[in-house]
Design a protein around this motif. Structure first.
Motif, PDB file in Angstrom:
ATOM      1  N   ASP A   1       0.855  -1.190   0.000  1.00 49.41           N
ATOM      2  CA  ASP A   1       0.000   0.000   0.000  1.00 49.41           C
ATOM      3  C   ASP A   1       0.889   1.237   0.000  1.00 49.41           C
ATOM      4  O   ASP A   1       1.645   1.460   0.955  1.00 49.41           O
TER       5      ASP A   1
ATOM      6  N   TRP B   1     -13.566   2.271  -9.850  1.00 54.48           N
ATOM      7  CA  TRP B   1     -12.697   2.356  -8.671  1.00 54.48           C
ATOM      8  C   TRP B   1     -13.473   2.516  -7.357  1.00 54.48           C
ATOM      9  O   TRP B   1     -12.870   2.628  -6.291  1.00 54.48           O
TER      10      TRP B   1
ATOM     11  N   LEU C   1     -10.258   1.257   0.878  1.00 57.26           N
ATOM     12  CA  LEU C   1      -9.266   2.139   1.510  1.00 57.26           C
ATOM     13  C   LEU C   1      -9.902   2.947   2.634  1.00 57.26           C
ATOM     14  O   LEU C   1      -9.267   3.246   3.635  1.00 57.26           O
TER      15      LEU C   1
ATOM     16  N   ARG D   1      -5.490  -3.855 -21.908  1.00 52.84           N
ATOM     17  CA  ARG D   1      -5.019  -2.645 -21.225  1.00 52.84           C
ATOM     18  C   ARG D   1      -6.201  -1.740 -20.875  1.00 52.84           C
ATOM     19  O   ARG D   1      -6.206  -1.097 -19.840  1.00 52.84           O
TER      20      ARG D   1
ATOM     21  N   ALA E   1      -7.165  -0.278 -17.067  1.00 47.82           N
ATOM     22  CA  ALA E   1      -6.901   1.158 -16.899  1.00 47.82           C
ATOM     23  C   ALA E   1      -5.423   1.474 -17.045  1.00 47.82           C
ATOM     24  O   ALA E   1      -4.928   2.439 -16.483  1.00 47.82           O
TER      25      ALA E   1
ATOM     26  N   PHE F   1      -2.008   2.831 -18.774  1.00 47.00           N
ATOM     27  CA  PHE F   1      -1.703   3.819 -19.798  1.00 47.00           C
ATOM     28  C   PHE F   1      -0.785   3.189 -20.835  1.00 47.00           C
ATOM     29  O   PHE F   1      -0.155   2.161 -20.570  1.00 47.00           O
TER      30      PHE F   1
ATOM     31  N   THR G   1      -0.377  -2.638 -14.147  1.00 49.17           N
ATOM     32  CA  THR G   1       0.164  -3.724 -14.964  1.00 49.17           C
ATOM     33  C   THR G   1       1.668  -3.578 -15.228  1.00 49.17           C
ATOM     34  O   THR G   1       2.228  -4.315 -16.035  1.00 49.17           O
TER      35      THR G   1
ATOM     36  N   THR H   1       3.472  -0.823 -16.444  1.00 47.16           N
ATOM     37  CA  THR H   1       3.920  -0.058 -17.617  1.00 47.16           C
ATOM     38  C   THR H   1       5.115   0.849 -17.297  1.00 47.16           C
ATOM     39  O   THR H   1       6.078   0.911 -18.071  1.00 47.16           O
TER      40      THR H   1
ATOM     41  N   LEU I   1      -1.138  -2.598  -5.006  1.00 42.13           N
ATOM     42  CA  LEU I   1      -1.963  -3.193  -3.952  1.00 42.13           C
ATOM     43  C   LEU I   1      -2.419  -4.608  -4.308  1.00 42.13           C
ATOM     44  O   LEU I   1      -2.466  -5.490  -3.453  1.00 42.13           O
TER      45      LEU I   1
ATOM     46  N   LEU J   1      -1.742  -8.745  -9.833  1.00 44.42           N
ATOM     47  CA  LEU J   1      -1.058  -8.027 -10.923  1.00 44.42           C
ATOM     48  C   LEU J   1       0.435  -8.352 -10.957  1.00 44.42           C
ATOM     49  O   LEU J   1       1.064  -8.289 -12.016  1.00 44.42           O
TER      50      LEU J   1
END
Ligand SMILES: C[S@@+](CC[C@H](N)C(=O)[O-])C[C@H]1O[C@@H](n2cnc3c(N)ncnc32)[C@H](O)[C@@H]1O
Length: 356
Positions: free
Chosen positions: A16, A43, A50, A214, A218, A220, A246, A248, A265, A269
């Motif tokens: 986190d 989200w 959170l 992608r 979400a 980029f 992911t 990037t 988090l 992934l």
């Protein structure tokens, strides 16, 4: 620069980023990131985890309070960045605004304004931002009353890349620092396109983007992170992404010869990043081949118009427009080797210079 045995290290951390105490203070040169976007429905659940008050605010249809509570969680991360960054370090935040109807109220939730306020309050200096115009597949561009004025709303077709710096500009004083900075140069024609305040990635294709995965995550585009890493850091710098997704930003840092740290988090992934890291050499070297090809085409047209260029790059021997490009080197990735504990070691092909 002597490049024999050149390596970079990349640390993926499942955790986190509201607590970055594991990262030494003033150890990061550049942050490239994209947070979960407040008030974008995908989200809601994460922000609710959170801070459960977010879910309660949404349930009672209080959009403005939900928006503030979501940003309060992001603000904890921005504060951590201030500590982790070196003076003169940069922060690039990709974010989009949100439009949403909650109860009877349809409105804009301006994430880019709210994040700018947060970073300014923390002491960051704002610098000119970039508008990233996204391709939209929306068949219907109208929101609201359609053809009938005055109750329609324009479609959001762009996102922002907010750019901030911690304190005054960085100094490159020692001879090895200036040499490394020169090796990190961009081509003149790239500089002209990349330092524009409007980016349009139409036509850029990556393997993941082609499958659409992608979009669902979400992420980029690789090109977005690749440009930012080259624009706001030099070879051997440390790049941090506190919302790694992911991976990037980490892949762009690998491709650009920078070190990196990425925090994410969602443990699932990490597995995906591990699987894709194997393809980074192909991705990075393919992008370099494209850049060299584009440069050759640009210079051919330039010299046909203006006559022979006055400068040549020392590594490649080809013409360049300015003396700042004569030591430019593009790092070809040799191997991305996973080690234990989420660490990746990237080695590069040696880049011998011709005899003087
Ligand atoms: C918009 S996505 C980032 C996408 C990324 N730029 C890419 O290219 O894949 C935001 C990511 O931040 C992660 N995240 C959200 N809050 C976090 C937190 N407090 N700490 C670490 N990761 C977080 C989410 O799980 C999500 O993967």
């Amino acid at each position: 620069m002597p490049d024999e045995g050149r390596e970079t290290l990349h640390q993926l951390i499942c955790g986190d980023s509201r607590d970055l105490s594991g990262i030494p203070p003033a150890s990061v040169d550049l942050v490239v990131t994209s947070p979960p976007y407040p008030m974008i429905r995908m989200w809601d659940e994460l922000f609710g985890r959170l801070n459960p008050e977010v879910g309660a605010a949404l349930a009672r249809q209080d959009g403005p309070v939900a928006f503030e509570l979501m940003h309060a969680e992001l603000e904890k991360v921005w504060a951590q960045l201030w500590r982790a960054l070196k003076p003169g370090g940069w922060v690039c935040v990709n974010v989009g605004d949100a439009t949403r109807r909650i109860g009877n109220s349809f409105r804009l939730y301006s994430n880019h304004t709210r994040i700018t306020q947060s970073l300014l309050r923390l002491g960051f200096q704002a610098l000119p931002l970039i508008l990233w115009r996204k391709q939209t597949n929306a068949p219907n561009k109208f929101l609201g009353s359609g053809m009938l004025p005055a109750g329609a709303y324009v479609t959001l077709e762009h996102e922002y890349i907010l750019v901030f710096r911690k304190a005054a500009g960085r100094k490159f004083a020692a001879p090895e620092e200036t040499a490394n900075r020169r090796a990190s140069a961009l081509f003149w024609e790239e500089r002209n396109a990349w330092y524009s305040d409007a980016w349009d990635f139409k036509g850029v294709r990556q393997s993941l983007e082609a499958t659409g995965s992608r979009e669902r995550s979400a992420a980029f585009p690789f090109e977005l992170a690749y440009r930012l890493v080259h624009m706001y850091s030099v070879r051997g710098d440390r790049v941090l992404d506190p919302f790694l997704g992911t991976g990037t930003t980490m892949f762009a840092a690998m491709a650009a010869g920078r070190h990196s740290i990425g925090i994410e988090l969602e443990e699932a992934l990490a597995e995906r990043i591990g699987a894709e890291a194997a393809g980074v050499a192909r991705l990075a070297n393919g992008r370099i081949a494209e850049r060299l090809e584009a440069h050759a085409a640009f210079m051919a047209a330039y010299e046909a118009r203006k006559g022979a260029a006055r400068h040549r790059n020392r590594r490649y021997g080809f013409p360049v427009v300015t003396s700042q490009e004569t030591d430019l080197v593009l790092d070809l990735v040799r191997e991305v080797a996973p080690e234990s504990g989420g660490l990746y070691r990237v080695s590069y092909e040696p880049q011998p210079l011709p005899d003087p």
